[in-house]
Design an enzyme around this catalytic site. Sequence first.
Site, PDB file in Angstrom:
ATOM      1  N   SER A  17       0.800  -1.051   0.234  1.00 13.12           N
ATOM      2  CA  SER A  17       0.101   0.363   0.222  1.00 13.12           C
ATOM      3  C   SER A  17       0.881   1.174  -0.105  1.00 13.12           C
ATOM      4  O   SER A  17       1.789   1.793  -0.632  1.00 13.12           O
ATOM      5  CB  SER A  17      -0.562   0.144   1.578  1.00 13.12           C
ATOM      6  OG  SER A  17      -2.027   1.231   1.229  1.00 13.12           O
ATOM      7  N   HIS A  44      -1.812  -1.028  -3.374  1.00  7.86           N
ATOM      8  CA  HIS A  44      -3.351  -0.355  -3.082  1.00  7.86           C
ATOM      9  C   HIS A  44      -3.515   0.690  -4.613  1.00  7.86           C
ATOM     10  O   HIS A  44      -2.894   1.468  -4.491  1.00  7.86           O
ATOM     11  CB  HIS A  44      -3.262   0.717  -1.778  1.00  7.86           C
ATOM     12  CG  HIS A  44      -4.626  -0.913  -0.620  1.00  7.86           C
ATOM     13  ND1 HIS A  44      -4.873  -0.518   0.649  1.00  7.86           N
ATOM     14  CD2 HIS A  44      -5.115  -1.963  -1.244  1.00  7.86           C
ATOM     15  CE1 HIS A  44      -4.865  -1.655   0.882  1.00  7.86           C
ATOM     16  NE2 HIS A  44      -4.933  -2.229   0.093  1.00  7.86           N
ATOM     17  N   ASP A 137      -4.742  -4.240   5.908  1.00  4.44           N
ATOM     18  CA  ASP A 137      -5.156  -5.162   4.438  1.00  4.44           C
ATOM     19  C   ASP A 137      -3.657  -6.203   4.706  1.00  4.44           C
ATOM     20  O   ASP A 137      -3.197  -5.763   5.121  1.00  4.44           O
ATOM     21  CB  ASP A 137      -5.735  -4.253   3.718  1.00  4.44           C
ATOM     22  CG  ASP A 137      -6.321  -4.960   2.942  1.00  4.44           C
ATOM     23  OD1 ASP A 137      -6.882  -6.607   3.120  1.00  4.44           O
ATOM     24  OD2 ASP A 137      -6.319  -4.892   0.871  1.00  4.44           O
TER      25      ASP A 137
END
Length: 198
Positions: A17, A44, A137
């Site tokens: 991310s 992401h 996540d």
Amino acid sequence: MALADQRRYQLIVVGVSAGGLEALKHLLGALPANFPLPIVIVQHLRPDSGSTLAPCLQNSCTIPLKEAEEGERPLPGMIYLAPANYHLLVERDGTLALTVDPPVRYARPSIDVLFDSASDALGRALIGVILTGANDDGSAGLQRIRAGGGTTIVQDPADAEVPQMPLNALQAGGIDYVLQLARIPEVLCTLATTGGRQ
């Protein structure tokens, strides 16, 4: 025959991310052109990010790299990226699938969605990697990979541009390797070629 029955490792999944662009450039750029496994990545992205990530990363690595397409089968020596605003999954027959199901904890693509589906498809033949990022996540997905007999790697939080995602993965447990980014390519090459744990 299930994919997981054929050999030890068949696929690597990577979740990343915030701070991911530089981390991916380093990781992918350090892998040899003849790397023997397919790699599937969720970075992401904003829904309106477009398709600029693949060409940007391709400039840093010798392994062919592309956005994943619905129904294609990951091939050895290829890298596949989740397109912006799509979840990327590995189906039980080993092919890739794209969905526009609702975001998971605000993320689409979601790392956990990729990791969970890949674990279901590949079991112990899977390697999961979490790199830099600012949320949790991938933590549950890595636990699922480990529970399914796969191997899990987390970037050392002290080495990550944004440490929260590696920290959350470590706190969730089930991690085989905690490594500085510079060592991850070496360990992936060893696992991919020997099929064993270091």
